[in-house]
Design an enzyme around this catalytic site. Structure first.
Site, PDB file in Angstrom:
ATOM      1  N   ASN A  10       0.100   2.694 -49.393  1.00 33.13           N
ATOM      2  CA  ASN A  10       1.503   2.555 -49.838  1.00 33.13           C
ATOM      3  C   ASN A  10       1.533   2.176 -51.111  1.00 33.13           C
ATOM      4  O   ASN A  10       1.129   1.230 -51.703  1.00 33.13           O
ATOM      5  CB  ASN A  10       2.183   1.482 -48.729  1.00 33.13           C
ATOM      6  N   TRP A  11       1.857   3.197 -51.868  1.00 32.98           N
ATOM      7  CA  TRP A  11       1.929   3.066 -53.298  1.00 32.98           C
ATOM      8  C   TRP A  11       3.228   2.359 -53.923  1.00 32.98           C
ATOM      9  O   TRP A  11       3.196   2.056 -54.927  1.00 32.98           O
ATOM     10  CB  TRP A  11       2.046   4.604 -53.929  1.00 32.98           C
ATOM     11  N   LYS A  12       4.023   2.092 -53.130  1.00 32.13           N
ATOM     12  CA  LYS A  12       5.133   1.037 -53.664  1.00 32.13           C
ATOM     13  C   LYS A  12       5.909   1.745 -54.642  1.00 32.13           C
ATOM     14  O   LYS A  12       6.050   2.897 -54.892  1.00 32.13           O
ATOM     15  CB  LYS A  12       5.019  -0.274 -53.710  1.00 32.13           C
ATOM     16  N   HIS A  98       9.367  -2.278 -43.919  1.00 29.09           N
ATOM     17  CA  HIS A  98       8.359  -2.946 -44.947  1.00 29.09           C
ATOM     18  C   HIS A  98       8.966  -4.431 -45.167  1.00 29.09           C
ATOM     19  O   HIS A  98      10.238  -4.289 -45.409  1.00 29.09           O
ATOM     20  CB  HIS A  98       7.910  -2.159 -45.913  1.00 29.09           C
ATOM     21  N   GLU A 100       9.056  -5.616 -47.683  1.00 31.79           N
ATOM     22  CA  GLU A 100       9.586  -5.995 -49.073  1.00 31.79           C
ATOM     23  C   GLU A 100      11.228  -5.203 -48.883  1.00 31.79           C
ATOM     24  O   GLU A 100      12.062  -5.592 -49.624  1.00 31.79           O
ATOM     25  CB  GLU A 100       8.897  -5.060 -50.243  1.00 31.79           C
ATOM     26  N   GLU A 168       1.675  -6.794 -40.983  1.00 31.01           N
ATOM     27  CA  GLU A 168       1.547  -7.009 -42.603  1.00 31.01           C
ATOM     28  C   GLU A 168       1.916  -8.475 -42.483  1.00 31.01           C
ATOM     29  O   GLU A 168       3.321  -8.663 -42.588  1.00 31.01           O
ATOM     30  CB  GLU A 168       2.159  -6.172 -43.302  1.00 31.01           C
ATOM     31  N   GLY A 174      -0.229  -8.305 -51.316  1.00 26.58           N
ATOM     32  CA  GLY A 174      -0.411  -8.539 -52.501  1.00 26.58           C
ATOM     33  C   GLY A 174      -0.850  -9.829 -53.088  1.00 26.58           C
ATOM     34  O   GLY A 174      -0.815 -10.141 -54.366  1.00 26.58           O
ATOM     35  N   SER A 214      -3.503  -7.212 -48.525  1.00 25.90           N
ATOM     36  CA  SER A 214      -4.524  -7.288 -49.101  1.00 25.90           C
ATOM     37  C   SER A 214      -6.050  -6.501 -48.724  1.00 25.90           C
ATOM     38  O   SER A 214      -7.039  -7.473 -48.604  1.00 25.90           O
ATOM     39  CB  SER A 214      -4.816  -8.979 -49.329  1.00 25.90           C
ATOM     40  N   GLY A 235      -1.991  -1.284 -49.806  1.00 21.45           N
ATOM     41  CA  GLY A 235      -1.013  -1.367 -51.109  1.00 21.45           C
ATOM     42  C   GLY A 235      -2.056  -1.240 -52.241  1.00 21.45           C
ATOM     43  O   GLY A 235      -2.283  -0.196 -52.716  1.00 21.45           O
ATOM     44  N   GLY A 236      -1.929  -2.209 -52.857  1.00 22.41           N
ATOM     45  CA  GLY A 236      -2.702  -2.286 -54.343  1.00 22.41           C
ATOM     46  C   GLY A 236      -3.859  -1.579 -54.400  1.00 22.41           C
ATOM     47  O   GLY A 236      -3.996  -0.799 -55.181  1.00 22.41           O
TER      48      GLY A 236
HETATM   49  P1  PGA Z   1      -1.411  -4.955 -50.329  1.00 16.50           P
HETATM   50  O1  PGA Z   1      -0.126  -4.418 -49.873  1.00 16.50           O
HETATM   51  O2  PGA Z   1      -2.292  -4.141 -49.739  1.00 16.50           O
HETATM   52  O3  PGA Z   1      -1.106  -4.888 -51.982  1.00 16.50           O
HETATM   53  O4  PGA Z   1      -1.553  -6.467 -49.915  1.00 16.50           O
HETATM   54  C1  PGA Z   1       0.104  -3.704 -48.278  1.00 16.50           C
HETATM   55  C2  PGA Z   1       1.474  -3.594 -48.088  1.00 16.50           C
HETATM   56  O5  PGA Z   1       2.328  -4.196 -48.347  1.00 16.50           O
HETATM   57  O6  PGA Z   1       1.496  -2.417 -47.413  1.00 16.50           O
END
Ligand code: PGA
Length: 252
Positions: A10-12, A98, A100, A168, A174, A214, A235-236
């Site tokens: 997930n590149w966000k 998600h 977010e 999640e 993050g 994470s 994500g990251g």
């Molecule tokens: P993260 O994000 O790996 O940076 O914690 C995961 C996500 O929100 O899908």
């Protein structure tokens, strides 16, 4: 029931044209060089990169996913993108609900359900996200919150072929913080139980439940080896091809 492990990035809201295409090409060639890896790979770039990333992935077994979609197929919805548009440019997946989006755009589980129905009707597979906040966890409500999110967000006719769940925990996204492996397994097993009540045992036992929050090269194996964890939403660490691939290598 053998469930194919999914490694999804997930590149966000990250990446402009050049770095997005570069990352996609790196992932494509790394996946091509692991042709025996049994995982299913997905990358979910921001909307602006979808088409170029699709081209950069040509010939590699890496599916393309978007990070959201509207529930209508077209019309007066300024700023939104429809599932038909996503399908048209080569997406096969869309992430929905998600945390977010739930936080920044006030998305409810009811809305996520409506979006998922539309996505499925238009040939997209969904990755439906759920997860508790830190406060809810501290209050001992993790299972209750996640169960309610599953009941409300997942369409009644969802199948293992069109739906993937991602657990999640909001506080783990993050932050570098993660639940323990036994906490993750407990939630995944509870989620599968709710899926079974909602969709029947056959569908629930075939449906993939990813862990996200994470996930890094140094902890991936611990999570990915749990019985009810069927992959990772990353994500990251998905923004660096070496880290993304090293997570996959823990199960390849
Ligand atoms: P993260 O994000 O790996 O940076 O914690 C995961 C996500 O929100 O899908």
């Amino acid at each position: 029931m053998v469930r194919k492990i999914m490694i999804a990035g997930n590149w966000k809201m990250n990446g402009c044209l050049e770095d997005g295409v570069k990352l996609a090409k790196e992932v494509a060639s790394a996946v091509k060089s692991r042709n025996k890896c049994p995982c299913e790979f997905v990358v979910c770039p921001p909307f602006t990169l979808l088409y170029s990333v699709k081209k950069a992935l040509r010939g590699a077994k890496v599916a393309l996913g978007a990070q959201d979609a509207h529930f209508n197929v077209k019309g007066a919805h300024t700023g939104d993108i429809s599932p038909v548009m996503l399908k048209n440019i080569g997406c096969s997946y869309v992430i929905l609900g998600h945390s977010e989006r739930r936080a920044d755009h006030f998305e409810t589980s009811k809305l996520v359900n409506k979006k998922a129905v539309a996505a499925h009707e238009n040939g997209l597979k969904t990755i439906i996200c759920i997860g508790e906040t830190e406060k809810q966890r501290d209050e001992g409500k993790t299972i209750e919150v996640c169960s309610a999110q599953i009941r409300e967000s997942v369409p009644d006719n969802a199948t293992a072929a069109d739906t993937v769940i991602a657990y999640e925990p909001v506080w783990a996204i993050g932050t570098g913080k993660t639940p323990t492996a036994s906490d993750v397994e407990e939630v995944h097993a509870a989620v599968r139980k709710v899926l079974s009540q909602k969709l029947g045992n056959r569908v629930a036992s075939a449906m993939r439940i990813l862990y996200g929050g994470s996930v890094k090269p140094n902890n991936a194996k611990e999570f990915l080896s749990l019985p009810d964890v069927d992959g990772a939403l990353i994500g990251g660490a998905s923004l660096k091809s070496e880290d993304f691939m090293s997570i996959a290598d823990s199960v390849c």
